[in-house]
Design an enzyme around this catalytic site. Structure first.
Site, PDB file in Angstrom:
ATOM      1  N   HIS A  88       1.175 -12.778 -41.276  1.00 31.33           N
ATOM      2  CA  HIS A  88      -0.224 -12.956 -42.348  1.00 31.33           C
ATOM      3  C   HIS A  88       0.093 -12.425 -44.168  1.00 31.33           C
ATOM      4  CE1 HIS A  88      -1.061 -16.446 -39.566  1.00 31.33           C
ATOM      5  NE2 HIS A  88      -1.508 -17.210 -40.315  1.00 31.33           N
ATOM      6  N   ASP A 144      -5.338 -19.074 -34.597  1.00 30.17           N
ATOM      7  CA  ASP A 144      -4.695 -19.358 -35.887  1.00 30.17           C
ATOM      8  C   ASP A 144      -4.973 -21.425 -35.246  1.00 30.17           C
ATOM      9  OD1 ASP A 144      -2.586 -19.024 -37.540  1.00 30.17           O
ATOM     10  OD2 ASP A 144      -2.476 -20.654 -36.927  1.00 30.17           O
TER      11      ASP A 144
HETATM   12  C1  MIC Z   1      -3.302 -21.119 -42.369  1.00 29.02           C
HETATM   13  O1  MIC Z   1      -1.727 -21.932 -41.657  1.00 29.02           O
HETATM   14  O2  MIC Z   1      -4.284 -22.091 -42.236  1.00 29.02           O
HETATM   15  C2  MIC Z   1      -3.504 -19.981 -41.348  1.00 29.02           C
HETATM   16  C3  MIC Z   1      -3.082 -19.091 -41.842  1.00 29.02           C
HETATM   17  O3  MIC Z   1      -3.020 -19.871 -40.247  1.00 29.02           O
HETATM   18  C4  MIC Z   1      -4.556 -19.777 -40.550  1.00 29.02           C
HETATM   19  C5  MIC Z   1      -5.413 -18.364 -40.104  1.00 29.02           C
HETATM   20  C6  MIC Z   1      -6.431 -17.978 -41.065  1.00 29.02           C
HETATM   21  O4  MIC Z   1      -6.877 -18.029 -41.683  1.00 29.02           O
HETATM   22  O5  MIC Z   1      -5.624 -16.570 -40.907  1.00 29.02           O
HETATM   23  C7  MIC Z   1      -5.084 -21.325 -39.445  1.00 29.02           C
HETATM   24  O6  MIC Z   1      -4.036 -21.995 -39.788  1.00 29.02           O
HETATM   25  O7  MIC Z   1      -5.520 -20.672 -38.806  1.00 29.02           O
HETATM   26 FE1  SF4 Z   2       1.259 -19.014 -40.896  1.00 26.58          FE
HETATM   27 FE2  SF4 Z   2      -0.390 -20.887 -40.702  1.00 26.58          FE
HETATM   28 FE3  SF4 Z   2       1.353 -20.963 -42.357  1.00 26.58          FE
HETATM   29 FE4  SF4 Z   2       2.006 -20.830 -39.826  1.00 26.58          FE
HETATM   30  S1  SF4 Z   2       1.114 -22.466 -40.966  1.00 26.58           S
HETATM   31  S2  SF4 Z   2       3.177 -20.641 -41.127  1.00 26.58           S
HETATM   32  S3  SF4 Z   2       0.786 -20.087 -39.445  1.00 26.58           S
HETATM   33  S4  SF4 Z   2       0.179 -19.725 -43.043  1.00 26.58           S
END
Ligand code: MIC
Ligand code: SF4
Length: 750
Positions: free
Chosen positions: A94, A158
């Site tokens: 991330h 996640d």
């Molecule tokens: C997202 O897709 O919103 C994220 C970033 O992957 C989040 C996790 C996060 O905020 O670190 C998720 O989906 O849980």
């Molecule tokens: Fe990364 Fe969340 Fe986006 Fe998937 S949805 S690519 S885990 S930030």
């Protein structure tokens, strides 16, 4: 990788518990139920009732990504345990900002995030956790390629963890505190989900892809339609979808708020397992096939075993586009042009992005490349910026070997690192000013305002990679790639042929640099580094215990108007760098939220001192310094989207005592409970109207807080009158204990 012996033993135990459960309840089981019963902490004593019981489960593994792992690890460290109790991994995906292409972006990320990577790598090594380096891939893709196995149970910090459902694994997104507890050896607790059965018939053809199944469902069920439910797919159509296509569908089940989504084991999964060097696991799964799908009686009359049934005929399913601002604003492709006109969306596409954890399989990329080649052959130039995000090292190197990368580069694409990048606001965009309205289209899964480029005026649409690629050539949202034509250089018109691709690479995957670092045999002597002056990491201090008193006359910090996702409560993008520093990240509290009492998003007023237009964090800090707590009032599905517990920890840290809303998203509600904030819902949703800017709010009778009993709230009006309002909570006896202790972690440590 998961070992054969482990899977074999799992199936043996599963067979026993399934037999026991069938006998106990005298009925056949769905696939979901088979996985649940075989992971129960205690099948004998477990109360079993959908929508009511709390299940205590023993997951097979834990997966964490770098942005959420920081808090998860800081909490795990507080537990004082020496080594994780279940196999666990951390994935660095991330924090890599998309700016100049894969190589440079990774190098920059390693320098910029040095402290955080060092912290995660050293704590992984010490506590027995596998570590996937930056650039190795996006968590869900790496889990699918290495750890997922049919019938398993994984929790991940996640929300898109359910991607593993593509391989028949029950994969569930959770907050970091949940992960920390499971790693510390406690069972994982979840509300027994209801079951939606989705029967797929027919087979996809033409431009329709797996993405369209889930985009269609988003429109049908909305972003709260799956809350506290598991979606189990079955039927002849299910077997026709590739394993990675199933992954796409399961991944985006998160957009429905579903606890998770799952597909039964089949030959497509076996083929994917074999192609990712796990033919032996496929063989063991083949021997246990009956365990890895619903019982035949369930398939014959599903209406007797699911709480709700939806049927989708894949043969007639149209490709879809969803957006802007929410994934449930769905319409078939053929309706897009009329929507653009009616709603006044900017028709010009400024950027087209493919890939991400949702859609970067070999099948996705090969279908998109097929469209790309047609455009190039016709001499078309892209009219929008085109960005490609591969999901993992394997995908990247295989794309390269098979010429797809070259095709995209000929189109003028920028190939980004195998990471989240633009999907999570890690996109340094130079072509658009903040505040400028523009439309983008991607094959990602989420499209909340401000999410991709930090610009709330960017309208983000989602579709399949092949449609996004065609849109890159047209640069126009009105374009329908199925029926529309594009003008070639010589003035003649071309029409795209239907996309074609391969589910799996004929020559196998190329591995590339896998980037895995195993943990040390023993953690003794390994220290976890947190530089004392760090602005990226901060050791956690336990939250104070509840003082036993009612909450009296709390000012309202923010009364949210409309949708309030975790991206509104705790925005990502530039704030991602403070995910390990609670004090710093708390400054972003509610910056994306629309406060009913303010004229622009992210603003609030200190009503006691009469100071207006501060950030919600500034207001909360002002009150907090005088020992005054606050309340947040919210709307429906409050906290939908991400699993980030910062959206619960920051309010807690800044003195928010209560969040009172019409309804909650599952992970966020749990996160609030874990951190000791009181999550309440209106008994009458119309009561939300009764709260005004200068009102003070009391929550009374807290010492008599009991499972299943409503809570009395009082609104104190400026004129001295009091308006009573009734609220509900969903806390169990044990969860009330977390509230009293100040947090779940405090409760665990006492
Ligand atoms: C997202 O897709 O919103 C994220 C970033 O992957 C989040 C996790 C996060 O905020 O670190 C998720 O989906 O849980
Ligand atoms: Fe990364 Fe969340 Fe986006 Fe998937 S949805 S690519 S885990 S930030």
């Amino acid at each position: 990788m998961v070992s054969n012996t482990y899977v074999q033993e799992r199936y043996k135990a599963m067979s026993d518990s399934v037999a026991q459960a069938r006998k106990k309840w005298g009925r056949p089981l769905t696939f979901t139920e088979k996985i649940l019963v075989s992971h129960l902490d205690n099948l004998e004593t477990q109360h079993w009732e959908r929508g009511i019981a709390q299940l205590l489960l023993r997951p097979d593994r834990v997966a964490m990504q770098d942005a959420t792992a920081q808090m998860a690890m800081l909490q795990f460290i507080q537990s004082g345990r020496k080594r994780v109790a279940v196999p666990s991994t951390i994935h660095c995906d991330h924090l890599i900002r998309a700016e100049s292409g894969a190589k440079k972006d990774i190098e920059r990320a390693i320098t910029e995030n040095k402290e955080v990577y060092n912290f995660l790598a050293s704590s992984a090594k010490k506590y027995g956790i596998g570590f996937w380096k930056p650039g190795a891939g996006i968590i869900h893709q790496v889990v699918l390629e290495n750890y997922a196995f049919p019938g398993g149970l994984v929790i991940g910090t996640d929300s898109h963890t359910p991607n593993g459902g593509g391989l028949g694994m029950m994969a569930i997104g959770v907050g970091g505190a949940d992960a920390g507890e499971v790693m510390a050896g406690l069972p994982w607790e979840v509300l027994h989900p209801k079951l939606i059965g989705v029967k797929l018939t027919g087979a996809m053809n033409g431009w329709t892809s797996a993405k369209d199944v889930i985009l269609y469902l988003c429109g049908l069920l909305t972003t709260k339609g799956g809350t506290n439910k598991i979606i189990e797919y079955f039927g002849p159509g299910a077997a026709s979808v590739s394993a990675t296509g199933k992954g796409t569908i399961a991944n985006m089940g998160a957009e429905l708020g579903a606890t998770t989504s799952i597909f039964p084991y089949d030959v497509k999964m076996a083929a994917y397992l074999a192609m990712t060097e796990r033919a032996d696991i496929a063989e063991i799964a083949d021997q246990n096939k009956a365990l890895l799908s619903a019982d035949p009686e369930v398939l014959q009359s599903p209406e007797n075993y699911f709480d709700e049934i939806i049927e989708i005929n894949l043969s007639t399913l149209e490709p879809h586009i969803v957006g802007p601002h929410t994934p449930d604003m769905a319409r078939p492709l053929s309706k897009m042009a009329s929507d653009v006109k009616e709603k006044g969306y900017p028709a010009k596409v400024s950027a087209a992005l493919i890939g991400s954890c949702t859609n970067s399989s070999y099948e996705d990329i090969s279908r998109a490349a097929h469209i790309a080649r047609q455009g190039l052959k016709a001499g078309l130039k892209t009219k929008a910026q085109f960005l490609v995000t591969p999901g993992s090292e394997r995908i990247y190197h295989t794309m390269k070997r098979d010429g797809f990368m070259q095709t995209f580069e000929e189109m003028g694409a920028t190939v980004l690192a195998n990471a989240c990048g633009p999907c999570i606001g890690q996109w340094k965009r130079n072509d658009m000013k903040t505040g400028e309205a523009n439309s983008i289209i991607s094959s990602f899964n989420r499209n909340f305002p401000g999410r991709n480029d930090g610009n709330a005026e960017t309208l983000s649409f989602l579709s399949s990679p092949e449609i996004v690629t065609a849109m890159a050539f047209s640069g126009d949202l009105n374009f329908n790639p199925i029926s529309g034509t594009l003008k070639m250089a010589d003035g003649t018109l071309m029409r795209f042929e239907t996309p074609q691709g391969e589910e799996l690479p004929a020559d196998g995957f190329v591995k590339g640099e896998e980037g895995f670092i195993p943990p040390a045999e023993s953690g003794e002597g390994i220290s976890v580094d947190i530089p004392p002056d760090s602005d990226r990491l901060q050791m956690l201090k336990p939250f104070p215990k509840w003082d036993g008193l009612d909450f009296s006359r709390l000012p309202i910090l923010v009364k949210v108007r409309g949708k309030c996702t975790t991206d509104h409560i705790s925005p990502a993008g530039p704030w991602l760098k403070y995910r390990g520093h609670l004090d710093k990240i708390s400054d972003n509290l509610l910056l994306g939220a629309n406060n009913m009492f303010a004229s622009e998003p992210g603003k609030a007023h200190d009503v006691l001192a009469g100071v207006r237009n501060l950030t919600p964090a500034q207001v909360a800090r002002r009150y907090f310094s005088q020992g005054i707590g606050t309340i947040i009032i919210g709307d429906e599905n409050y906290g939908e989207g991400s699993s980030r517990e910062h959206a619960a920890m920051s309010p807690r840290f800044l003195g928010v005592r209560v969040v009172l809303v019409k309804s909650f998203a599952r992970i966020h509600e749990t996160n609030l409970k874990k951190q000791g904030v009181l999550p309440l819902t209106f008994a009458q949703s119309g009561d939300a109207e009764k709260f005004n800017e200068t009102d003070r709010v009391s929550v009374i009778g807290l010492s008599a807080l009991e499972q299943g009993k409503p809570v009395a709230v009082e609104i104190h009006k400026a004129d001295g009158s009091t308006v009573p309002v009734l609220a509900h909570h969903s806390m169990t006896h044990q969860q009330i204990g977390w509230f009293q202790a100040g947090s779940a972690l405090n409760a665990m440590n006492t």
